[in-house]
Design a protein around this motif. Sequence first.
Motif, PDB file in Angstrom:
ATOM      1  N   MET A  22      90.370  16.295  82.850  1.00  0.00           N
ATOM      2  CA  MET A  22      89.087  16.132  83.533  1.00  0.00           C
ATOM      3  C   MET A  22      88.106  15.413  82.617  1.00  0.00           C
ATOM      4  N   PRO A  23      87.036  14.830  83.178  1.00  0.00           N
ATOM      5  CA  PRO A  23      86.032  14.153  82.342  1.00  0.00           C
ATOM      6  C   PRO A  23      85.485  15.098  81.283  1.00  0.00           C
ATOM      7  N   VAL A  24      85.181  14.551  80.112  1.00  0.00           N
ATOM      8  CA  VAL A  24      84.713  15.377  78.994  1.00  0.00           C
ATOM      9  C   VAL A  24      83.209  15.604  79.047  1.00  0.00           C
ATOM     10  N   ASP A  25      82.480  14.825  79.838  1.00  0.00           N
ATOM     11  CA  ASP A  25      81.038  14.996  79.933  1.00  0.00           C
ATOM     12  C   ASP A  25      80.705  16.248  80.745  1.00  0.00           C
ATOM     13  N   VAL A  26      79.671  16.970  80.306  1.00  0.00           N
ATOM     14  CA  VAL A  26      79.199  18.146  81.040  1.00  0.00           C
ATOM     15  C   VAL A  26      77.688  18.022  81.233  1.00  0.00           C
ATOM     16  N   GLU A  31      79.698  17.773  66.882  1.00  0.00           N
ATOM     17  CA  GLU A  31      79.090  17.445  65.596  1.00  0.00           C
ATOM     18  C   GLU A  31      78.022  18.470  65.213  1.00  0.00           C
ATOM     19  N   TYR A  32      77.578  19.271  66.190  1.00  0.00           N
ATOM     20  CA  TYR A  32      76.500  20.220  65.936  1.00  0.00           C
ATOM     21  C   TYR A  32      76.899  21.676  66.178  1.00  0.00           C
ATOM     22  N   LEU A  33      77.841  21.903  67.089  1.00  0.00           N
ATOM     23  CA  LEU A  33      78.250  23.260  67.450  1.00  0.00           C
ATOM     24  C   LEU A  33      79.706  23.486  67.075  1.00  0.00           C
ATOM     25  N   VAL A  34      79.991  24.637  66.470  1.00  0.00           N
ATOM     26  CA  VAL A  34      81.367  24.962  66.114  1.00  0.00           C
ATOM     27  C   VAL A  34      82.210  25.169  67.370  1.00  0.00           C
ATOM     28  N   ASN A  35      81.636  25.833  68.352  1.00  0.00           N
ATOM     29  CA  ASN A  35      82.341  26.090  69.605  1.00  0.00           C
ATOM     30  C   ASN A  35      81.678  25.292  70.722  1.00  0.00           C
ATOM     31  N   GLU A  36      81.905  23.999  70.724  1.00  0.00           N
ATOM     32  CA  GLU A  36      81.300  23.162  71.752  1.00  0.00           C
ATOM     33  C   GLU A  36      81.996  23.389  73.091  1.00  0.00           C
ATOM     34  N   PRO A  37      81.280  23.189  74.207  1.00  0.00           N
ATOM     35  CA  PRO A  37      81.926  23.370  75.516  1.00  0.00           C
ATOM     36  C   PRO A  37      83.038  22.349  75.726  1.00  0.00           C
ATOM     37  N   GLN A  38      84.126  22.791  76.308  1.00  0.00           N
ATOM     38  CA  GLN A  38      85.259  21.912  76.568  1.00  0.00           C
ATOM     39  C   GLN A  38      85.640  21.972  78.040  1.00  0.00           C
ATOM     40  N   THR A  39      86.026  20.824  78.574  1.00  0.00           N
ATOM     41  CA  THR A  39      86.469  20.762  79.961  1.00  0.00           C
ATOM     42  C   THR A  39      87.986  20.873  80.015  1.00  0.00           C
ATOM     43  N   PRO A  40      88.548  21.258  81.168  1.00  0.00           N
ATOM     44  CA  PRO A  40      89.998  21.357  81.289  1.00  0.00           C
ATOM     45  C   PRO A  40      90.681  20.016  81.019  1.00  0.00           C
ATOM     46  N   GLU A  41      91.900  20.089  80.534  1.00  0.00           N
ATOM     47  CA  GLU A  41      92.670  18.882  80.233  1.00  0.00           C
ATOM     48  C   GLU A  41      92.826  18.033  81.496  1.00  0.00           C
ATOM     49  N   GLU A  72      66.614  27.867  69.548  1.00  0.00           N
ATOM     50  CA  GLU A  72      66.710  26.672  70.383  1.00  0.00           C
ATOM     51  C   GLU A  72      66.961  25.463  69.481  1.00  0.00           C
ATOM     52  N   LEU A  73      68.144  24.878  69.634  1.00  0.00           N
ATOM     53  CA  LEU A  73      68.508  23.692  68.872  1.00  0.00           C
ATOM     54  C   LEU A  73      68.160  22.442  69.673  1.00  0.00           C
ATOM     55  N   GLU A  74      67.355  21.558  69.085  1.00  0.00           N
ATOM     56  CA  GLU A  74      67.036  20.287  69.720  1.00  0.00           C
ATOM     57  C   GLU A  74      67.913  19.216  69.084  1.00  0.00           C
ATOM     58  N   ILE A  75      68.927  18.814  69.821  1.00  0.00           N
ATOM     59  CA  ILE A  75      69.943  17.892  69.311  1.00  0.00           C
ATOM     60  C   ILE A  75      69.622  16.483  69.798  1.00  0.00           C
ATOM     61  N   PRO A  76      69.430  15.537  68.876  1.00  0.00           N
ATOM     62  CA  PRO A  76      69.041  14.186  69.290  1.00  0.00           C
ATOM     63  C   PRO A  76      70.157  13.458  70.036  1.00  0.00           C
ATOM     64  N   LEU A  77      69.759  12.677  71.025  1.00  0.00           N
ATOM     65  CA  LEU A  77      70.688  11.857  71.792  1.00  0.00           C
ATOM     66  C   LEU A  77      70.794  10.471  71.179  1.00  0.00           C
ATOM     67  N   ASP A  78      71.955   9.894  71.269  1.00  0.00           N
ATOM     68  CA  ASP A  78      72.201   8.522  70.814  1.00  0.00           C
ATOM     69  C   ASP A  78      72.594   7.693  72.030  1.00  0.00           C
ATOM     70  N   LYS A  79      71.644   6.887  72.496  1.00  0.00           N
ATOM     71  CA  LYS A  79      71.855   6.088  73.706  1.00  0.00           C
ATOM     72  C   LYS A  79      72.231   6.981  74.893  1.00  0.00           C
ATOM     73  N   GLY A  80      71.544   8.108  74.966  1.00  0.00           N
ATOM     74  CA  GLY A  80      71.733   9.023  76.088  1.00  0.00           C
ATOM     75  C   GLY A  80      72.937   9.929  75.978  1.00  0.00           C
ATOM     76  N   ARG A  81      73.646   9.908  74.850  1.00  0.00           N
ATOM     77  CA  ARG A  81      74.851  10.723  74.706  1.00  0.00           C
ATOM     78  C   ARG A  81      74.804  11.484  73.385  1.00  0.00           C
ATOM     79  N   VAL A  82      75.655  12.503  73.280  1.00  0.00           N
ATOM     80  CA  VAL A  82      75.766  13.257  72.046  1.00  0.00           C
ATOM     81  C   VAL A  82      77.145  13.899  71.998  1.00  0.00           C
ATOM     82  N   GLU A  83      77.697  13.951  70.813  1.00  0.00           N
ATOM     83  CA  GLU A  83      78.944  14.680  70.586  1.00  0.00           C
ATOM     84  C   GLU A  83      78.569  16.082  70.111  1.00  0.00           C
ATOM     85  N   LEU A  84      78.636  17.049  71.015  1.00  0.00           N
ATOM     86  CA  LEU A  84      78.206  18.399  70.663  1.00  0.00           C
ATOM     87  C   LEU A  84      79.056  19.011  69.555  1.00  0.00           C
TER      88      LEU A  84
END
Length: 265
Positions: free
Chosen positions: A174-178, A162-172, A148-160
């Motif tokens: 569409m909004p990038v937030d998940v 920066e921490y995961l090699v295979n971060e989740p991606q949304t379809p082209e 279990e990775l606890e990834i800190p938020l920066d003002k309620g957001r995080v760029e995954l």
Amino acid sequence: MTDKNELEALNNDDEVFEKPPIKEAVIVIRFESKACSLDLIEEVVKELPEKYSFGEISALSGHSINFTVGKSGNSSLKEEVDRLGIKVTSEKLNLVVQFKRNELVVSKLAPYENWREFKEVGKEIWELYASKLSQLEIKQINLRYINELEIPLDKGRVELSEYLVNEPQTPEGMPVDVCNFFSRVDIPYDEVNAIAVVLQAFKKTNGEYISVILDFNIHSVESEVKLDNSNIWSLFDEYRRIKNKAFLGSITEKSKEMFRCLPQH
């Protein structure tokens, strides 16, 4: 903390973390034995070494519902409880062992120390169990690590990314937030007749960080090479190396910094 022996046992491309994010490590051995019974399991539990301090003992049960229709057309539901085995727990050592009539499950909960010690626990308990079984045939082995990775938020957001090699991606387009994600890949390892199942999933957020599960489950597949007590522990060593490769290949340098306290050797 990982000791010197653990460091020397690793491959050159492995890295040891003093504070790994492991929540649970699991050794599973599935088998067939005509002689296994609940009485035999109770005998094994009584002979467990005192050093493990197994204090809590509970029954493992399964439930089934049978639906029947009588000659008169009346139907009935009947719930049946089947005793599957016994679970023992050591709060002192954070160990949970499940003895079933066709399976042994040894779990080490956090904090996790090192593979050498965990493997020795699993091996000692299995050898005690196996010594009571006749016509024993090992059908499958599994090695699983739940992180279990606890990834800190920066003002309620995080760029995954920066921490995961295979971060989740949304379809082209569409909004990038998940707000949730789950992925699974099954990777064959023919050289050791195994499959590595890699799961990555969102767990929760509390406003300060988000939790991401990295779950690695390496299990044997049927082959011409039979599993027995002479080869399963060397296979578990191989499975662990596969798990290490999967874990290190799933996280970025920024993630490693969160767990890294020991220098590489």
